[in-house]
Design a protein around this motif. Structure first.
Motif, PDB file in Angstrom:
ATOM      1  N   ASN A   1      42.915  41.692  34.796  1.00  8.82           N
ATOM      2  CA  ASN A   1      42.052  40.750  34.420  1.00  8.82           C
ATOM      3  C   ASN A   1      40.809  41.182  33.985  1.00  8.82           C
ATOM      4  O   ASN A   1      39.672  41.113  34.282  1.00  8.82           O
TER       5      ASN A   1
ATOM      6  N   SER B   1      37.322  41.699  31.729  1.00  9.21           N
ATOM      7  CA  SER B   1      36.406  40.763  31.579  1.00  9.21           C
ATOM      8  C   SER B   1      36.599  40.278  30.168  1.00  9.21           C
ATOM      9  O   SER B   1      36.843  40.910  29.263  1.00  9.21           O
ATOM     10  N   THR B   2      36.268  38.853  29.720  1.00  6.94           N
ATOM     11  CA  THR B   2      36.334  38.389  28.357  1.00  6.94           C
ATOM     12  C   THR B   2      34.919  38.420  27.619  1.00  6.94           C
ATOM     13  O   THR B   2      34.702  38.365  26.339  1.00  6.94           O
ATOM     14  N   THR B   3      33.770  39.089  28.297  1.00  7.19           N
ATOM     15  CA  THR B   3      32.380  39.431  27.674  1.00  7.19           C
ATOM     16  C   THR B   3      32.370  41.167  27.988  1.00  7.19           C
ATOM     17  O   THR B   3      33.054  41.838  28.636  1.00  7.19           O
TER      18      THR B   3
ATOM     19  N   PRO C   1      30.523  44.303  29.125  1.00  9.49           N
ATOM     20  CA  PRO C   1      29.861  44.642  30.443  1.00  9.49           C
ATOM     21  C   PRO C   1      28.898  45.490  30.029  1.00  9.49           C
ATOM     22  O   PRO C   1      29.222  46.898  30.189  1.00  9.49           O
TER      23      PRO C   1
ATOM     24  N   ASP D   1      33.134  45.365  35.556  1.00 12.77           N
ATOM     25  CA  ASP D   1      33.353  44.165  34.487  1.00 12.77           C
ATOM     26  C   ASP D   1      33.616  42.870  34.871  1.00 12.77           C
ATOM     27  O   ASP D   1      32.529  41.862  34.531  1.00 12.77           O
ATOM     28  N   ASN D   2      34.314  42.612  35.859  1.00 11.27           N
ATOM     29  CA  ASN D   2      34.464  41.169  36.337  1.00 11.27           C
ATOM     30  C   ASN D   2      33.178  40.542  37.140  1.00 11.27           C
ATOM     31  O   ASN D   2      32.840  39.362  36.923  1.00 11.27           O
TER      32      ASN D   2
ATOM     33  N   GLU E   1      30.568  39.689  34.752  1.00 14.32           N
ATOM     34  CA  GLU E   1      30.605  38.437  33.961  1.00 14.32           C
ATOM     35  C   GLU E   1      30.255  37.229  34.854  1.00 14.32           C
ATOM     36  O   GLU E   1      29.728  36.342  34.576  1.00 14.32           O
ATOM     37  N   GLU E   2      30.522  37.342  36.105  1.00 12.82           N
ATOM     38  CA  GLU E   2      30.194  36.464  37.270  1.00 12.82           C
ATOM     39  C   GLU E   2      28.629  36.573  37.504  1.00 12.82           C
ATOM     40  O   GLU E   2      28.112  35.463  37.478  1.00 12.82           O
TER      41      GLU E   2
ATOM     42  N   TYR F   1      33.992  42.219  44.467  1.00 16.58           N
ATOM     43  CA  TYR F   1      35.571  42.232  43.861  1.00 16.58           C
ATOM     44  C   TYR F   1      36.341  41.526  44.766  1.00 16.58           C
ATOM     45  O   TYR F   1      37.140  40.412  44.534  1.00 16.58           O
TER      46      TYR F   1
ATOM     47  N   PRO G   1      40.412  36.396  38.514  1.00 19.28           N
ATOM     48  CA  PRO G   1      39.406  36.170  37.976  1.00 19.28           C
ATOM     49  C   PRO G   1      39.735  35.108  36.905  1.00 19.28           C
ATOM     50  O   PRO G   1      41.010  34.842  36.571  1.00 19.28           O
TER      51      PRO G   1
ATOM     52  N   HIS H   1      40.348  33.768  34.061  1.00 18.00           N
ATOM     53  CA  HIS H   1      40.606  33.775  32.800  1.00 18.00           C
ATOM     54  C   HIS H   1      42.084  34.551  32.769  1.00 18.00           C
ATOM     55  O   HIS H   1      42.711  35.311  33.741  1.00 18.00           O
TER      56      HIS H   1
END
Length: 246
Positions: free
Chosen positions: A8, A10-12, A14, A89-90, A93-94, A140, A227, A229
């Motif tokens: 998973n 991240s979608t953005t 980092p 990265d996750n 994002e949070e 995490y 995550p 997404h």
């Protein structure tokens, strides 16, 4: 057991993870030449690493911070940066970019203090980002316990890549650090197990308010412990076993 990636990403972008990796690499390269001169390298670490005995004397307090950006070799640096790349990265994002930076530095400081408390008169210098990265791993685990992580598994002569849930990989890692910390003299050289343990616990504690704001167990129910997404789709990766020659 060595992590390679999670499923998973991240979608953005980092940015802070990228910046931290770049900072660690740049700092390492800045004193790379000292590895050819062990005396000069030791002197450098005595000036900038975390020295518990110096902290006890009220000196070199900056070592609690600067030690997070120092490493004892290429493998030390590379391993730490890989863990940060996989798990950071996750969380960024949070937490958001600035929130994650504050979380990372606070986790690193907590890890350094944990190591200091266990051996306040040790003169062994402590270097490495692993305490801060242990905090990332703790965070995490709390947010994404069922996220899948691909690990490279070594079983004597058999090598396999296996996807396992984060709770298994991270929980086992934490248990090994705790066991090693209890069974190893605190003032011995080598791995700073209590920094890892303290950083991991600090990461859990620092992430707890965010997890509760997301709904606590309700957040897990909505995301199924992953995550929030879709998973990335990777091609199956196989590594053939190494067989003995007759």
């Amino acid at each position: 057991m060595f992590p390679l990636r999670d499923h998973n990403p991240s979608t953005t972008t980092p940015y802070v993870v990228h910046a931290l990796i770049a900072a660690n690499v740049i700092v390492f390269l800045s004193y790379w030449g000292l590895f050819a001169n062990p005396v000069a390298l030791d002197r450098f670490f005595m000036d900038w690493a975390l020295i518990p005995a110096a902290i006890s004397e009220g000196m070199h307090l900056h070592g609690l911070f600067t030690s997070m950006f120092l490493h004892g070799g290429l493998l030390h640096l590379g391993g730490n940066m890989l863990f940060l790349w996989i798990f950071g990265d996750n969380l960024e994002e949070e937490f958001g970019h600035l929130g994650f930076l504050a979380f990372y530095l606070a986790g690193g400081l907590a890890a350094g203090l944990a190591q200091y408390v266990t051996a306040p008169y040790s003169t062994v210098p402590m270097v490495g980002a692993s305490g801060a990265i242990a905090a990332v791993m703790g965070g995490y685990l709390l947010l994404f316990p069922r996220a899948r992580v691909d690990i490279l598994l070594f079983l004597i002569i058999i090598i396999r890549i296996l996807p396992v849930p984060a709770w298994l990989m991270l929980g086992l890692w934490f248990g090994l650090q705790l066991f090693a910390g209890v069974s190893t003299p605190s003032d011995a050289g080598g791995v700073a197990y209590w920094a890892h343990t303290g950083g991991f616990v600090a990461g859990l504690a620092l992430t707890l308010p965010l997890w509760l704001r997301r709904g606590g167990p309700g957040f897990w129910a909505r995301t199924h412990g992953h995550p929030p997404h879709p998973e990335a789709r990777y091609r199956p990766t196989t590594i053939p076993p190494v067989r003995r020659r007759r």
